[in-house]
Write a protein that holds these residues in place. Structure first.
Motif, PDB file in Angstrom:
ATOM      1  N   LYS A  59       0.838  -1.208   0.000  1.00 51.36           N
ATOM      2  CA  LYS A  59       0.000   0.000   0.000  1.00 51.36           C
ATOM      3  C   LYS A  59       0.867   1.252   0.000  1.00 51.36           C
ATOM      4  CE  LYS A  59      -3.928   2.208   2.316  1.00 51.36           C
ATOM      5  NZ  LYS A  59      -3.366   3.574   2.245  1.00 51.36           N
ATOM      6  N   LEU A  60       1.925   1.248   0.790  1.00 52.32           N
ATOM      7  CA  LEU A  60       2.844   2.384   0.806  1.00 52.32           C
ATOM      8  C   LEU A  60       3.444   2.601  -0.574  1.00 52.32           C
ATOM      9  CD1 LEU A  60       4.641   4.520   2.196  1.00 52.32           C
ATOM     10  CD2 LEU A  60       6.198   2.654   2.819  1.00 52.32           C
ATOM     11  N   LEU A  61       3.912   1.528  -1.186  1.00 50.23           N
ATOM     12  CA  LEU A  61       4.496   1.600  -2.531  1.00 50.23           C
ATOM     13  C   LEU A  61       3.504   2.173  -3.520  1.00 50.23           C
ATOM     14  CD1 LEU A  61       6.747   0.812  -4.610  1.00 50.23           C
ATOM     15  CD2 LEU A  61       5.673  -1.445  -4.709  1.00 50.23           C
ATOM     16  N   TRP A  62       2.307   1.628  -3.529  1.00 52.59           N
ATOM     17  CA  TRP A  62       1.310   2.031  -4.525  1.00 52.59           C
ATOM     18  C   TRP A  62       0.795   3.446  -4.282  1.00 52.59           C
ATOM     19  CZ3 TRP A  62      -1.619  -3.203  -3.667  1.00 52.59           C
ATOM     20  CH2 TRP A  62      -0.880  -4.240  -4.255  1.00 52.59           C
ATOM     21  N   ASP A  63       0.580   3.808  -3.021  1.00 51.48           N
ATOM     22  CA  ASP A  63       0.020   5.134  -2.722  1.00 51.48           C
ATOM     23  C   ASP A  63       0.935   6.244  -3.217  1.00 51.48           C
ATOM     24  OD1 ASP A  63      -2.207   4.037  -1.552  1.00 51.48           O
ATOM     25  OD2 ASP A  63      -1.618   4.462   0.525  1.00 51.48           O
ATOM     26  N   VAL A  64       2.240   6.122  -2.961  1.00 46.49           N
ATOM     27  CA  VAL A  64       3.171   7.164  -3.379  1.00 46.49           C
ATOM     28  C   VAL A  64       3.296   7.202  -4.899  1.00 46.49           C
ATOM     29  CG1 VAL A  64       5.568   7.955  -3.293  1.00 46.49           C
ATOM     30  CG2 VAL A  64       4.443   7.138  -1.212  1.00 46.49           C
ATOM     31  N   MET A  65       3.342   6.028  -5.525  1.00 42.96           N
ATOM     32  CA  MET A  65       3.458   5.999  -6.980  1.00 42.96           C
ATOM     33  C   MET A  65       2.204   6.554  -7.657  1.00 42.96           C
ATOM     34  SD  MET A  65       6.487   5.098  -7.585  1.00 42.96           S
ATOM     35  CE  MET A  65       6.449   4.757  -9.350  1.00 42.96           C
ATOM     36  N   LYS A  66       1.033   6.216  -7.146  1.00 46.23           N
ATOM     37  CA  LYS A  66      -0.207   6.752  -7.713  1.00 46.23           C
ATOM     38  C   LYS A  66      -0.269   8.272  -7.556  1.00 46.23           C
ATOM     39  CE  LYS A  66      -2.944   2.541  -7.000  1.00 46.23           C
ATOM     40  NZ  LYS A  66      -4.017   1.898  -6.187  1.00 46.23           N
ATOM     41  N   LYS A  67       0.192   8.766  -6.415  1.00 45.64           N
ATOM     42  CA  LYS A  67       0.222  10.214  -6.172  1.00 45.64           C
ATOM     43  C   LYS A  67       1.054  10.929  -7.230  1.00 45.64           C
ATOM     44  CE  LYS A  67       2.330  13.546  -3.023  1.00 45.64           C
ATOM     45  NZ  LYS A  67       3.209  13.699  -1.836  1.00 45.64           N
ATOM     46  N   ASN A  68       2.069  10.252  -7.751  1.00 46.35           N
ATOM     47  CA  ASN A  68       2.972  10.866  -8.721  1.00 46.35           C
ATOM     48  C   ASN A  68       2.675  10.476 -10.167  1.00 46.35           C
ATOM     49  OD1 ASN A  68       5.304  12.450  -7.269  1.00 46.35           O
ATOM     50  ND2 ASN A  68       4.843  10.685  -5.964  1.00 46.35           N
ATOM     51  N   GLY A  69       1.485   9.950 -10.419  1.00 47.19           N
ATOM     52  CA  GLY A  69       1.027   9.762 -11.791  1.00 47.19           C
ATOM     53  C   GLY A  69       1.206   8.386 -12.373  1.00 47.19           C
ATOM     54  N   PHE A  70       1.436   7.385 -11.530  1.00 44.76           N
ATOM     55  CA  PHE A  70       1.658   6.028 -12.020  1.00 44.76           C
ATOM     56  C   PHE A  70       0.511   5.108 -11.619  1.00 44.76           C
ATOM     57  CE2 PHE A  70       5.809   7.937 -11.775  1.00 44.76           C
ATOM     58  CZ  PHE A  70       6.473   7.454 -12.886  1.00 44.76           C
ATOM     59  N   SER A  71       0.339   4.052 -12.404  1.00 48.19           N
ATOM     60  CA  SER A  71      -0.658   3.034 -12.090  1.00 48.19           C
ATOM     61  C   SER A  71      -0.005   1.663 -12.107  1.00 48.19           C
ATOM     62  CB  SER A  71      -1.819   3.069 -13.089  1.00 48.19           C
ATOM     63  OG  SER A  71      -1.362   2.819 -14.400  1.00 48.19           O
ATOM     64  N   VAL A  72      -0.498   0.781 -11.253  1.00 52.22           N
ATOM     65  CA  VAL A  72       0.005  -0.582 -11.167  1.00 52.22           C
ATOM     66  C   VAL A  72      -0.828  -1.474 -12.071  1.00 52.22           C
ATOM     67  CG1 VAL A  72      -1.465  -1.279  -9.237  1.00 52.22           C
ATOM     68  CG2 VAL A  72       0.809  -2.309  -9.496  1.00 52.22           C
ATOM     69  N   ILE A  73      -0.305  -2.649 -12.450  1.00 51.25           N
ATOM     70  CA  ILE A  73      -1.087  -3.602 -13.227  1.00 51.25           C
ATOM     71  C   ILE A  73      -1.422  -4.803 -12.347  1.00 51.25           C
ATOM     72  CG2 ILE A  73      -0.093  -2.832 -15.415  1.00 51.25           C
ATOM     73  CD1 ILE A  73       1.629  -5.352 -15.443  1.00 51.25           C
TER      74      ILE A  73
END
Length: 204
Positions: A163-177
């Protein structure tokens, strides 16, 4: 002999020109504190062979800027990005497809390919600032359900780390698959990008 020399000069010029014309930048030019575990620069990968000549993280400039911003956020929290893979030449994508032709895990290079081939995707995790890894529930390039982002049977620690990994990356314009917790596409650069097959410049 003159023709031979001309051909050599032409090939060298073409190589230099293609390198200079590359739209990619090295993340190191943006500064910051990163870790690297680029398996494809070793034979410790599912290909069982080395396919990168050196360890680099090359990206489109806009994507590199977003990664630098994300890493700043992680560092503020006591972590930093560890890269597994960034830009990936199309020729390497073809080698992957030949070994594991499953579009759930490997983009088909004979169709749309991968966002990695366009310099707009990153495979990564986060580690503590001293390099201590975080438990993410599976190894990188694990082709199984444990790597899926919706896998329900992980520990609370793994869920919190992801969740930590995804939250910061999503905040900066990225999406996970769905099938790979480590893979992030830069949303603003997902469409209309040219597939690239540029070799790494290991002199830089």
């Amino acid at each position: 002999m003159k023709i031979y020399h001309f051909l050599i000069a032409f090939l060298l010029f073409s190589y230099v020109s293609s390198a200079q014309d590359s739209p990619l930048v090295n993340i190191e030019t943006y500064g910051g504190n990163y870790a690297y575990d680029v398996k494809y620069a070793t034979d410790d990968n599912f290909l069982k062979t080395t396919v990168y000549d050196c360890v680099q993280c090359l990206l489109l400039p806009e994507v590199a800027e977003a990664i630098a911003a994300a890493n700043h956020d992680f560092c503020e929290l006591g972590y930093k990005i560890q890269f597994f893979d960034c830009y990936r030449p199309l020729s390497v994508q073809k080698k992957m497809w030949a070994i594991f032709p499953n579009p759930s895990y490997v983009g088909n290079p004979y169709k749309s390919g991968s966002i990695h081939n366009r310099g707009a995707a990153i495979d990564m995790t986060i580690v503590k600032l001293d390099g201590t890894p975080l438990d993410m529930g599976s190894d990188y390039d694990h082709f199984g359900k444990e790597a899926h982002i919706d896998h329900p049977h992980h520990s609370d620690t793994v869920k919190a780390n992801r969740k930590l990994l995804w939250d910061v990356m999503k905040k900066n314009g990225f999406s996970v698959i769905r099938t790979e917790w480590w893979h992030f596409n830069y949303d603003a650069k997902n469409y209309g990008l040219k597939v690239l097959d540029i070799d790494f410049d290991c002199t830089n």
